[in-house]
Design a protein around this motif. Structure first.
Motif, PDB file in Angstrom:
ATOM      1  N   ARG A  71       3.446   7.194   1.615  1.00 58.76           N
ATOM      2  CA  ARG A  71       3.591   6.843   0.210  1.00 58.76           C
ATOM      3  C   ARG A  71       4.618   5.741  -0.013  1.00 58.76           C
ATOM      4  O   ARG A  71       4.513   4.972  -0.963  1.00 58.76           O
ATOM      5  CB  ARG A  71       4.003   8.072  -0.611  1.00 58.76           C
ATOM      6  CG  ARG A  71       2.923   9.109  -0.811  1.00 58.76           C
ATOM      7  CD  ARG A  71       3.466  10.218  -1.723  1.00 58.76           C
ATOM      8  NE  ARG A  71       2.475  11.204  -2.068  1.00 58.76           N
ATOM      9  CZ  ARG A  71       2.698  12.203  -2.927  1.00 58.76           C
ATOM     10  NH1 ARG A  71       3.895  12.321  -3.492  1.00 58.76           N
ATOM     11  NH2 ARG A  71       1.752  13.072  -3.209  1.00 58.76           N
ATOM     12  N   PHE A  72       5.645   5.681   0.866  1.00 54.53           N
ATOM     13  CA  PHE A  72       6.712   4.718   0.610  1.00 54.53           C
ATOM     14  C   PHE A  72       7.034   3.808   1.787  1.00 54.53           C
ATOM     15  O   PHE A  72       7.879   2.919   1.665  1.00 54.53           O
ATOM     16  CB  PHE A  72       7.998   5.441   0.187  1.00 54.53           C
ATOM     17  CG  PHE A  72       8.501   6.494   1.136  1.00 54.53           C
ATOM     18  CD1 PHE A  72       9.120   6.148   2.328  1.00 54.53           C
ATOM     19  CD2 PHE A  72       8.379   7.850   0.834  1.00 54.53           C
ATOM     20  CE1 PHE A  72       9.602   7.118   3.200  1.00 54.53           C
ATOM     21  CE2 PHE A  72       8.863   8.829   1.699  1.00 54.53           C
ATOM     22  CZ  PHE A  72       9.479   8.463   2.883  1.00 54.53           C
ATOM     23  N   CYS A  73       6.371   3.971   2.933  1.00 52.75           N
ATOM     24  CA  CYS A  73       6.757   3.213   4.121  1.00 52.75           C
ATOM     25  C   CYS A  73       6.578   1.716   3.946  1.00 52.75           C
ATOM     26  O   CYS A  73       7.284   0.920   4.581  1.00 52.75           O
ATOM     27  CB  CYS A  73       5.999   3.700   5.351  1.00 52.75           C
ATOM     28  SG  CYS A  73       4.210   3.485   5.255  1.00 52.75           S
ATOM     29  N   GLY A  74       5.646   1.298   3.103  1.00 50.57           N
ATOM     30  CA  GLY A  74       5.423  -0.133   2.897  1.00 50.57           C
ATOM     31  C   GLY A  74       6.422  -0.774   1.963  1.00 50.57           C
ATOM     32  O   GLY A  74       6.495  -2.011   1.880  1.00 50.57           O
ATOM     33  N   GLU A  75       7.216   0.039   1.269  1.00 48.65           N
ATOM     34  CA  GLU A  75       8.156  -0.496   0.283  1.00 48.65           C
ATOM     35  C   GLU A  75       9.476  -0.937   0.907  1.00 48.65           C
ATOM     36  O   GLU A  75      10.169  -1.801   0.358  1.00 48.65           O
ATOM     37  CB  GLU A  75       8.451   0.570  -0.783  1.00 48.65           C
ATOM     38  CG  GLU A  75       7.225   1.058  -1.532  1.00 48.65           C
ATOM     39  CD  GLU A  75       6.577  -0.048  -2.341  1.00 48.65           C
ATOM     40  OE1 GLU A  75       7.319  -0.896  -2.883  1.00 48.65           O
ATOM     41  OE2 GLU A  75       5.329  -0.074  -2.418  1.00 48.65           O
ATOM     42  N   GLY A  76       9.844  -0.328   2.013  1.00 51.32           N
ATOM     43  CA  GLY A  76      11.114  -0.663   2.633  1.00 51.32           C
ATOM     44  C   GLY A  76      12.305   0.033   1.997  1.00 51.32           C
ATOM     45  O   GLY A  76      13.445  -0.152   2.430  1.00 51.32           O
ATOM     46  N   ARG A  77      12.067   0.829   0.973  1.00 50.11           N
ATOM     47  CA  ARG A  77      13.125   1.592   0.300  1.00 50.11           C
ATOM     48  C   ARG A  77      12.548   2.934  -0.139  1.00 50.11           C
ATOM     49  O   ARG A  77      11.345   3.058  -0.394  1.00 50.11           O
ATOM     50  CB  ARG A  77      13.672   0.852  -0.929  1.00 50.11           C
ATOM     51  CG  ARG A  77      14.222  -0.525  -0.639  1.00 50.11           C
ATOM     52  CD  ARG A  77      14.828  -1.155  -1.875  1.00 50.11           C
ATOM     53  NE  ARG A  77      16.099  -0.539  -2.217  1.00 50.11           N
ATOM     54  CZ  ARG A  77      17.266  -0.922  -1.707  1.00 50.11           C
ATOM     55  NH1 ARG A  77      17.327  -1.903  -0.836  1.00 50.11           N
ATOM     56  NH2 ARG A  77      18.388  -0.320  -2.069  1.00 50.11           N
TER      57      ARG A  77
END
Length: 488
Positions: A159-165
């Motif tokens: 869910r968040f790995c592509g955001e970097g945060r």
């Protein structure tokens, strides 16, 4: 999970306190220290002052200056836990409750009120109710649970790995235990953001806590109804069909307490372990260098920052003595998990490594010891391990002193844990976690097949088939052991 399914002590409700400068600040009636209000913001320091003043068992005051004994010594806590002939979990024995000192609107009443659950029972009734809970838990496939924890972790990280945060409290620690517990109970379809929000809300004692509790009870009631009509191989079905013959109210209350108590404890455990990994370079270096395993790191956290710091309560069934203090029949005692874990007689050096030592109080002890502690450990072990493999460069995205906490008598938990890392691609939730996920293998040229549609993001993807012309290589002994450990 927590010591035997129970309602956590304490509340996050704002409590009316005297204005600054008022004589009511500081010590309460009789010069006793308060365990609430502005003078108890750092309860760890309060417990150490009590230890210095009174020894292993100290008198103190709960909200609205209700008297309570705080058991600070490790051996004294264990004696109380293991002596049901003298100390009971039945809140109806508490003198302040019997004489009206504790009013119906007392801030702790939601956690004090007696319920038909095993943690409030004793004797034959306790054996009947606890036997049903432990019997249902004994049917859990622990390797299957570990596989589900791994898949749920991959799903959450996707869910968040592509955001970097990310916020590892709100986006990870608060979700993973609920996803796993919904699967164990037999209601995976109920897992969503709403049930996570409801669980957090009802524990905060907010204005909407009653509605949040109703939401969760409605989901559990629907689950019990479905499983009575169509039993399956899950915790709820086995609880319903146990020879102890729990009635509808006993079923619903035990489902609620198992879900919520296990959830709250494991959220705190996950957040605590991740925070130490991110803020203590020595700790992380030991993990990265192989001097410490994730299970050992979890056990160290259970010593240093147990998910519940105290539990209310135990109640004296007769006049007795504990650590030189005269305890009267009907007196209440706080199980001091956190202060007992740092008892200088047990841990003279708090920086000493506690690897291999499981004698902490995090899961209580005696007849009411947590029956599901291995599940809580598994969620933390597999979840932390899989997350760190996926995000090996994860770092804290703020200064350590900027982290915010929410504290009550029962526990102290992080509000958020902001992190940063290099953006990563999503990973097949059915695969073992990997820093660099392997691309799907292509079929041999002579194979012809119709294009397959991709499953929705919230569903586990099917495992990539291995080409028939390429015989699978048997993994080495180390990799086979590693797969077994992770439940793959």
């Amino acid at each position: 999970m927590t010591p035997e399914p129970l309602s956590p002590t304490g509340t996050d409700d704002p409590v009316a306190v005297p204005p600054p400068g008022c004589p009511a600040h500081g010590a309460g009636p009789g010069g006793l220290r308060r365990l609430y209000g502005p003078d108890a913001e750092d309860l760890g320091a309060v417990y150490e002052k009590l230890r210095a003043e009174h020894g292993a068992v100290a008198p103190a005051l709960l909200h609205e200056d209700v008297p309570i004994w705080v058991v600070l010594g490790h051996s004294e806590n264990m004696h109380m836990l293991r002596t049901p002939s003298q100390y009971s979990r039945d809140t109806r024995l508490w003198t302040p409750l019997q004489d009206g000192t504790v009013k119906p609107d007392h801030p702790l009443m939601p956690h004090i009120a007696w319920q038909p659950i095993c943690c409030h029972a004793e004797g034959d009734e306790h054996l009947r109710l606890r036997g049903a809970v432990t019997g249902a838990m004994s049917t859990i496939d622990h390797r299957g649970v570990r596989r589900h924890i791994n898949r749920a972790t991959q799903h959450l990280v996707n869910r968040f790995c592509g955001e970097g945060r990310a916020d590892l409290v709100g986006q990870f620690a608060e979700h993973l235990p609920m996803a796993v517990m919904c699967e164990i109970l037999g209601m995976p379809e109920e897992y969503n953001d709403r049930i996570v929000q409801a669980a957090r809300d009802m524990l905060k004692g907010s204005e909407t806590a009653i509605a949040s509790n109703a939401y969760i009870m409605n989901a559990l009631t629907r689950l019990a109804t479905r499983r009575r009509a169509e039993p399956k191989d899950d915790f709820t079905s086995h609880l319903l069909n146990h020879p102890a013959g729990l009635n509808d109210e006993e079923i619903s209350q035990h489902l609620r307490v198992v879900l919520i108590a296990a959830y709250e404890a494991t959220v705190n455990l996950l957040a605590n372990v991740l925070r130490v990994v991110l803020t203590d370079p020595r700790f992380r270096a030991q993990l990265n260098g192989g001097q410490m395993t994730v299970p050992q790191a979890v056990e160290q956290s259970l010593w240093d920052e147990p998910p519940f710091s105290t539990i209310l309560g135990y109640f004296a069934k007769q006049d007795t003595e504990l650590a030189g203090q005269r305890i009267h029949k009907g007196d209440g005692l706080l199980l001091g998990i956190a202060p007992g874990n740092v008892d200088p007689r047990v841990r003279p050096d708090l920086k000493a490594n506690m690897q291999g030592n499981r004698s902490h109080l995090a899961f209580s002890g005696g007849p009411h010891e947590c029956p599901g502690q291995d599940i809580g450990r598994a969620i933390a072990d597999v979840g932390v391990d899989a997350l760190l493999i996926r995000l090996p460069d994860v770092q804290l995205a703020c200064e350590e002193h900027e982290l915010r906490w929410q504290a009550s008598i029962s526990n102290r938990h992080l509000v958020e844990l902001p992190v940063k890392f290099a953006p990563k691609p999503q990973q097949d939730v059915m695969q073992r976690p990997s820093i660099n996920p392997m691309p799907p293998q292509r079929s041999n040229n002579w194979q012809v097949s119709a294009p397959q549609s991709q499953p929705p993001a919230w569903e586990p993807a099917a495992e990539t088939p291995v080409a028939a012309a390429e015989p699978a290589r048997r993994p080495g002994v180390f990799r086979r052991v590693l797969r077994w450990w992770r439940g793959n």
